[in-house]
Design a protein around this motif. Structure first.
Motif, PDB file in Angstrom:
ATOM      1  N   MET A 172      57.573  27.095  43.373  1.00  0.00           N
ATOM      2  CA  MET A 172      56.617  26.293  42.678  1.00  0.00           C
ATOM      3  C   MET A 172      55.757  25.619  43.867  1.00  0.00           C
ATOM      4  O   MET A 172      56.298  24.950  44.861  1.00  0.00           O
ATOM      5  N   ALA A 173      54.503  25.278  43.448  1.00  0.00           N
ATOM      6  CA  ALA A 173      53.825  24.462  44.379  1.00  0.00           C
ATOM      7  C   ALA A 173      53.841  23.095  44.389  1.00  0.00           C
ATOM      8  O   ALA A 173      54.396  22.423  43.626  1.00  0.00           O
ATOM      9  N   ARG A 174      53.966  22.466  45.780  1.00  0.00           N
ATOM     10  CA  ARG A 174      54.400  21.168  45.683  1.00  0.00           C
ATOM     11  C   ARG A 174      52.883  20.524  45.200  1.00  0.00           C
ATOM     12  O   ARG A 174      51.617  20.644  45.367  1.00  0.00           O
ATOM     13  N   PRO A 175      53.158  19.272  44.362  1.00  0.00           N
ATOM     14  CA  PRO A 175      52.156  18.569  43.966  1.00  0.00           C
ATOM     15  C   PRO A 175      51.192  17.968  45.088  1.00  0.00           C
ATOM     16  O   PRO A 175      51.871  17.604  46.269  1.00  0.00           O
ATOM     17  N   ALA A 176      49.882  17.795  45.013  1.00  0.00           N
ATOM     18  CA  ALA A 176      49.001  17.272  46.023  1.00  0.00           C
ATOM     19  C   ALA A 176      49.218  15.835  46.421  1.00  0.00           C
ATOM     20  O   ALA A 176      49.603  15.065  45.494  1.00  0.00           O
ATOM     21  N   THR A 177      49.269  15.626  47.588  1.00  0.00           N
ATOM     22  CA  THR A 177      49.770  14.436  48.144  1.00  0.00           C
ATOM     23  C   THR A 177      48.493  13.532  48.720  1.00  0.00           C
ATOM     24  O   THR A 177      47.775  14.418  49.859  1.00  0.00           O
ATOM     25  N   GLU A 178      48.088  12.552  48.476  1.00  0.00           N
ATOM     26  CA  GLU A 178      46.900  11.696  49.363  1.00  0.00           C
ATOM     27  C   GLU A 178      47.445  10.524  49.729  1.00  0.00           C
ATOM     28  O   GLU A 178      48.207   9.933  49.206  1.00  0.00           O
ATOM     29  N   TRP A 179      46.778  10.132  50.949  1.00  0.00           N
ATOM     30  CA  TRP A 179      47.114   8.801  51.258  1.00  0.00           C
ATOM     31  C   TRP A 179      46.024   7.949  52.204  1.00  0.00           C
ATOM     32  O   TRP A 179      45.107   8.662  52.637  1.00  0.00           O
ATOM     33  N   VAL A 180      46.205   6.799  52.092  1.00  0.00           N
ATOM     34  CA  VAL A 180      44.929   5.910  52.687  1.00  0.00           C
ATOM     35  C   VAL A 180      45.706   4.540  53.299  1.00  0.00           C
ATOM     36  O   VAL A 180      46.318   3.896  52.562  1.00  0.00           O
ATOM     37  N   ASN A 181      45.237   4.499  54.653  1.00  0.00           N
ATOM     38  CA  ASN A 181      45.860   3.261  55.363  1.00  0.00           C
ATOM     39  C   ASN A 181      44.762   1.975  54.944  1.00  0.00           C
ATOM     40  O   ASN A 181      43.565   2.226  55.074  1.00  0.00           O
ATOM     41  N   VAL A 182      45.366   1.080  54.111  1.00  0.00           N
ATOM     42  CA  VAL A 182      44.188   0.147  53.510  1.00  0.00           C
ATOM     43  C   VAL A 182      44.572  -1.243  54.214  1.00  0.00           C
ATOM     44  O   VAL A 182      43.512  -2.025  54.205  1.00  0.00           O
ATOM     45  N   THR A 183      45.491  -1.552  55.107  1.00  0.00           N
ATOM     46  CA  THR A 183      45.478  -2.583  55.703  1.00  0.00           C
ATOM     47  C   THR A 183      46.256  -2.271  57.200  1.00  0.00           C
ATOM     48  O   THR A 183      46.821  -0.945  57.202  1.00  0.00           O
ATOM     49  N   SER A 184      46.535  -3.035  57.960  1.00  0.00           N
ATOM     50  CA  SER A 184      46.888  -2.602  59.439  1.00  0.00           C
ATOM     51  C   SER A 184      48.470  -2.135  59.264  1.00  0.00           C
ATOM     52  O   SER A 184      48.691  -1.184  59.969  1.00  0.00           O
ATOM     53  N   ASN A 185      49.097  -2.511  58.419  1.00  0.00           N
ATOM     54  CA  ASN A 185      50.481  -2.076  58.078  1.00  0.00           C
ATOM     55  C   ASN A 185      50.866  -1.526  56.699  1.00  0.00           C
ATOM     56  O   ASN A 185      51.967  -1.547  56.640  1.00  0.00           O
ATOM     57  N   ILE A 186      49.922  -1.219  55.962  1.00  0.00           N
ATOM     58  CA  ILE A 186      50.180  -0.632  54.628  1.00  0.00           C
ATOM     59  C   ILE A 186      49.321   0.745  54.292  1.00  0.00           C
ATOM     60  O   ILE A 186      48.153   0.546  54.329  1.00  0.00           O
ATOM     61  N   SER A 187      50.073   1.559  53.864  1.00  0.00           N
ATOM     62  CA  SER A 187      49.265   2.693  53.590  1.00  0.00           C
ATOM     63  C   SER A 187      49.619   2.965  52.013  1.00  0.00           C
ATOM     64  O   SER A 187      50.682   2.629  51.501  1.00  0.00           O
ATOM     65  N   LEU A 188      48.597   3.534  51.248  1.00  0.00           N
ATOM     66  CA  LEU A 188      49.048   4.013  49.943  1.00  0.00           C
ATOM     67  C   LEU A 188      49.043   5.233  49.978  1.00  0.00           C
ATOM     68  O   LEU A 188      48.322   6.184  50.512  1.00  0.00           O
ATOM     69  N   ILE A 189      50.167   5.883  49.208  1.00  0.00           N
ATOM     70  CA  ILE A 189      50.376   7.117  49.222  1.00  0.00           C
ATOM     71  C   ILE A 189      50.380   7.690  47.467  1.00  0.00           C
ATOM     72  O   ILE A 189      50.964   6.898  46.784  1.00  0.00           O
ATOM     73  N   ALA A 190      49.701   8.805  47.215  1.00  0.00           N
ATOM     74  CA  ALA A 190      49.746   9.056  45.702  1.00  0.00           C
ATOM     75  C   ALA A 190      49.852  10.516  45.494  1.00  0.00           C
ATOM     76  O   ALA A 190      49.279  11.072  46.289  1.00  0.00           O
ATOM     77  N   ARG A 191      50.644  10.862  44.498  1.00  0.00           N
ATOM     78  CA  ARG A 191      50.795  12.488  44.131  1.00  0.00           C
ATOM     79  C   ARG A 191      49.843  12.650  42.971  1.00  0.00           C
ATOM     80  O   ARG A 191      49.786  11.922  42.071  1.00  0.00           O
ATOM     81  N   ASP A 192      49.400  13.833  42.864  1.00  0.00           N
ATOM     82  CA  ASP A 192      48.650  14.190  41.777  1.00  0.00           C
ATOM     83  C   ASP A 192      49.461  14.114  40.426  1.00  0.00           C
ATOM     84  O   ASP A 192      49.088  13.963  39.334  1.00  0.00           O
ATOM     85  N   SER A 193      50.741  14.134  40.497  1.00  0.00           N
ATOM     86  CA  SER A 193      51.791  13.933  39.299  1.00  0.00           C
ATOM     87  C   SER A 193      51.827  12.570  38.993  1.00  0.00           C
ATOM     88  O   SER A 193      51.956  12.341  37.825  1.00  0.00           O
ATOM     89  N   GLY A 194      51.037  11.695  39.667  1.00  0.00           N
ATOM     90  CA  GLY A 194      50.920  10.102  39.141  1.00  0.00           C
ATOM     91  C   GLY A 194      51.703   9.211  40.103  1.00  0.00           C
ATOM     92  O   GLY A 194      51.822   8.047  39.808  1.00  0.00           O
ATOM     93  N   GLU A 195      52.586   9.630  40.655  1.00  0.00           N
ATOM     94  CA  GLU A 195      53.512   8.855  41.458  1.00  0.00           C
ATOM     95  C   GLU A 195      52.507   7.947  42.706  1.00  0.00           C
ATOM     96  O   GLU A 195      51.581   8.794  43.151  1.00  0.00           O
ATOM     97  N   VAL A 196      52.906   6.703  42.812  1.00  0.00           N
ATOM     98  CA  VAL A 196      52.259   5.801  43.657  1.00  0.00           C
ATOM     99  C   VAL A 196      53.083   5.045  44.645  1.00  0.00           C
ATOM    100  O   VAL A 196      54.037   4.459  43.956  1.00  0.00           O
TER     101      VAL A 196
END
Ligand SMILES: [Fe+2]
Ligand SMILES: [Fe+2]
Length: 300
Positions: A1-25
């Motif tokens: 089974m294909a893994r859900p797509a994961t995207e991430w962005v660094n928004v502050t000097s020490n916090i990144s947001l990570i999100a999956r296509d399945s809706g998890e953040v």
């Protein structure tokens, strides 16, 4: 089974947001993690997907507002506060079509016709929204043109400046993040929020044109959905900038709206009457001391 797509962005000097296509953040702090062992330390490069794009954009807004969460003003609505909010709504919409077209023409020069087309469509859709706010102000018996010419709520100024600045950048992709932030927050407004404002207005007065249009009942829901679909198609670098700017706009918006909402009704009325040079047909229902929370929620 294909893994859900994961995207991430660094928004502050020490916090990144990570999100999956399945809706998890989730939020990720790289502190204490060795760079080579941290898969989110380097910018994402893969294609986007709508599910993870929503997660990143909404996560950025939530993070931006979380900083003031404990001191967020939650005032009872009043007509005076609503008038101030309508003036703010006017100023955040009057230059939007011009600004978006400016950014669109830059993307044409840059050989990005798809971004230019998206921004031009947005500019068309936003045209005339300032006039909705003016009509609402007139309906409330306020000299609308004079008021907006002489008064920009202090807390709204940084927001307007941010959008102006973003749209004249050499690479103005961040303006999409700003627009998303404002539209997403507007789309959260429910029918009951509009009914509460309607109940404040004098009998027979319809002063909720702007609010209806910028709520879950109006065009904002479609604008939000279209933006998510569009952002998901952008290259990773663009998505990163859009999410970072969504976060920055949320920070500015949270601080600015709170600044206005923390004013007393008497202070707001004084500002309005000074701007128009005459008494308005409304009186402050009470004269609370500075810092007490008496005003309407912002509408834009
Ligand atoms: Fe609008
Ligand atoms: Fe919109």
């Amino acid at each position: 089974m294909a893994r859900p797509a994961t995207e991430w962005v660094n928004v502050t000097s020490n916090i990144s947001l990570i999100a999956r296509d399945s809706g998890e953040v989730w939020f990720h702090s790289p502190s204490g993690t060795k760079e080579e062992a941290d898969p989110f330390a380097t910018p994402m490069t893969a294609a986007g997907a709508p599910g993870s794009t929503i997660g990143l954009l909404d996560g950025a807004i939530n993070l931006g507002f979380s900083g003031i969460g404990h001191r967020l003003a939650r005032p009872d609505p009043t007509v005076v506060g609503y008038i101030v909010a309508l003036v703010g709504a006017y100023h955040t919409s009057v230059d939007t079509p011009r600004n978006l077209r400016r950014a669109a023409s830059r993307f044409k020069e840059l050989g990005r016709p798809e971004v230019a087309a998206y921004l031009e469509e947005r500019a068309r859709e936003e045209t005339g929204h300032d006039r909705l706010a003016l009509k609402d102000l007139r309906a409330l018996g306020v000299p609308a043109e004079r008021l907006v010419a002489n008064f920009i709520p202090e807390g709204i100024k940084p927001l307007c400046k941010r959008f102006d600045d973003l749209c004249v950048e050499d690479y103005p992709i961040g303006c999409i993040g700003y627009s998303y932030c404002l539209e997403r927050i507007a789309a959260l407004k429910q029918e009951t929020d509009i009914e509460k404002v309607q109940a404040l207005c004098p009998n027979g007065v319809d002063a909720t044109r702007f609010l209806r249009s910028h709520s879950c009942l109006g065009s904002e829901v479609a604008h939000v959905e279209e933006t998510i679909s569009f952002v998901a198609t952008l290259p990773a670098n663009d998505r990163i900038t859009v999410v970072q700017e969504t976060y920055q706009s949320a920070l500015i918006m949270a601080e600015g709206y709170n600044h206005e909402l923390l004013k007393s009704e008497a202070e707001m009325l004084e500002e309005l009457e000074q701007a128009v040079g005459e008494a308005l047909p409304y009186r402050a229902s009470s004269s609370p001391s500075r810092g007490e929370k008496h005003s309407a929620r912002a509408v834009a």
